[in-house]
Design a protein around this motif. Sequence first.
Motif, PDB file in Angstrom:
ATOM      1  N   ASN A 263      -9.100 -12.076   0.926  1.00 42.75           N
ATOM      2  CA  ASN A 263      -8.638 -10.821   0.330  1.00 42.75           C
ATOM      3  C   ASN A 263      -9.035  -9.657   1.244  1.00 42.75           C
TER       4      ASN A 263
ATOM      5  N   LYS B 228      -8.852  -5.566   1.760  1.00 45.58           N
ATOM      6  CA  LYS B 228      -8.600  -4.248   1.191  1.00 45.58           C
ATOM      7  C   LYS B 228      -8.487  -3.245   2.340  1.00 45.58           C
TER       8      LYS B 228
ATOM      9  N   SER C  36      -1.645  -0.271   4.521  1.00 48.39           N
ATOM     10  CA  SER C  36      -0.597  -1.122   5.086  1.00 48.39           C
ATOM     11  C   SER C  36      -0.511  -1.041   6.603  1.00 48.39           C
TER      12      SER C  36
ATOM     13  N   THR D 130       1.105  -7.673   6.979  1.00 45.17           N
ATOM     14  CA  THR D 130       0.611  -6.673   6.036  1.00 45.17           C
ATOM     15  C   THR D 130       0.217  -7.325   4.712  1.00 45.17           C
TER      16      THR D 130
ATOM     17  N   ARG E 201      -2.065  -9.114   2.070  1.00 46.86           N
ATOM     18  CA  ARG E 201      -3.482  -8.834   1.841  1.00 46.86           C
ATOM     19  C   ARG E 201      -4.249 -10.002   1.245  1.00 46.86           C
TER      20      ARG E 201
ATOM     21  N   TYR F 154     -11.759  -0.795   6.067  1.00 42.82           N
ATOM     22  CA  TYR F 154     -11.287  -2.119   5.651  1.00 42.82           C
ATOM     23  C   TYR F 154     -12.439  -2.864   4.986  1.00 42.82           C
TER      24      TYR F 154
END
Length: 712
Positions: A609, A611, A614, A634, A636, A662
């Motif tokens: 995952n 975060k 984009s 892009t 995630r 990030y």
Amino acid sequence: MTKIYCSRGHENPPGSRFCLQCGENLLDLPVIYGIQPGLTLGDRYVIVRQIGQGGFGRTYLVEDINRFREFCVLKEFSPQVQTAYVLQKAEELFQREAEVLYKLQHPQIPRFRELFRMNLQGKEYLFLVQDYVEGQTYNSLLNARKQQGLRFTETEVRQLLQQILPVLEYIHSMGVIHRDISPDNLILRTADQLPVLIDFGGVKQVVATVASQYYQPGVAQTPAPTLLGKIGFAPPEQMQSGAVSPHSDLYALAVTILVLLTSKQPQDLLDNYTLSWKWQQEVSLSPILGQVLNKMLAPRPSDRYQSASQVLHALNPAPVYYPPTQAPMEQPPATSATFAVAPSPHTPPAPQTPISPSPVPPQQTGGLTPAKTLFAALAVVGVVGITVWGLTRNNHGGGNIAVTPTPSVTQPVDASSQYSPEEKQRKARLSDRRQQLGISQSFYIDLVNQIFWQRNPSLQGRTLSDGKEDESLRAAWDKTADELLDKLSVLSANARQQLGNYTASDRDRWKVQVNQVNVGSRALYDLGDAAFYNVFPQQRGKEFLDQPIGQVWYGFVSDKVTAILAGSVFQKIVFDAGATNKTVSGTLKPGGGKVLIAELAQGQTLELNLKANSQVLLSVYSPSGKVRFLEDSTKRTLSTELPENGFYEFAIASTASSSVEYQLSITATSPAPIETPTPTPTPTETSSPSPTPTPTETNTPSPTPTSIETTP
């Protein structure tokens, strides 16, 4: 029985009295007492065999047990006088010389690895370790040909000159003179058939200095120059006074070329009375090559070429049209504005790689994808002019690139007063800044021309004049040049210096370097792409590696290699004890990126995952590179079962114009084993049934952590 090696490292069968290649009397060789095959030095280097011997010590082929038994070369120096003062001074000087060798980063020079000191059987030794070059010396190649009645051709020595002169230009630009160029110190490398320059005389200089100056400290405050070099190859002033300069190496290189062409030694080609070279009686050469060799061999140093680039230009004569930014001010103005039907032949750049075609190592397995910049044999053609670069590719699997020069717009130079004072000052500032950045002039002109033409396609087929009618176009050219200097300034000094000289061999070397920390070439290129496209976004989606701008891409990748090895853009994910997940976070600057690796096992479930906004791209690669779970994506999240054991790579790259945050979370769990119920015994008359435990969730092993607590 043990094979016998002469002092030059030539291999001979057991019982040989004379070397089969050079004729040396093997019975006169000194017996090696202390350092024998199989001995381990410095708890790291295992002696394989002796491969050479000189006046300052022996050279050995060794295996580095700390690097998967990789071959390297170990050079020994043991002062005959073993006093504390001598040993201290020797080590100080060796350390100083090692720093010089360490700075020489060139694919055609063995990389310096280490300098260490140790006591062996009561005697102090200094050892210098360098990369091992697999191949044959040109002396061995010549001897093999002589046995067949053959010698080197003009075509072959021309190629040798084209490939080794840029190496000399590079070392001379670093303030280093080789001092000992000869066929023995040039190796034709097996891997890519490129000549490699070995056995720098700097270490010999150190040894000789120790021998002459420090055996009796304080005796000579200003010792006489130490005389080094091979008789016949080194120029007279070097052998007489020890004076060396770039032209000294060029002299020795010319003698080497004559020896290869004629199969005769220098003393057989030099008239001892007139000190003139009589090679014309032995071989017939083209006028250009003959004139070049004669000038390289001029008795007076001032009459010789003073740099390797001058020799290269002499070997490749061609009319050169300079854009005004780099105009030699003494050059007369052009007489007319004409259509240039073809670009000028390649003008060799300074300092790095071979400039004539040569075999290129095969493509890396699992190279870049169609979505990325792909490599093939890189052919950079130095064109002084604004050039249309045509190419054809057969496929993405590493086909050849055919560079087809097309008509170009060239900008003749004006050295007259037609330029305004403002324009002259502008050009002078650009020239000064380019030199301060250490960028090759020939590459710089090619790059500016390419970008200028892309911005002004209507100028194709038209030469910019030096008159007022084209003053605005010349200003636009200068503006383009200034903008490019701004963009190139973000590269490191080393990367800028090598622009115009990168080849496929650099790519192979980088792959090996990052593989040592379990990073693959794909992740490396992800970071290089991000940095390059941040500065040159207009190149995205274009085929550019065979153009001057492609060299800039190489420069960005080179800097990413350095950053990965330094750990600034690289991290190994290690799970805490008993944990199955890890979260890492950070900030990416514009065009920045990071590579993370985690050692995972086949069959585990990976949950990923990310975060981030984009504009942050994510790539995930398997250890072998056969599986690309994500690439410049892009997306995630990712959930997948892992197909193999090893280090998985996670590359994060930013395409944003400002810094971005990030957070990456990685969870890896192993599947729970399938429980098989224990069979219940059948009751009998002699035994009563025992209760059978019912499997519960508490019997199921908990997921196991997936990491090895080691530092890459």
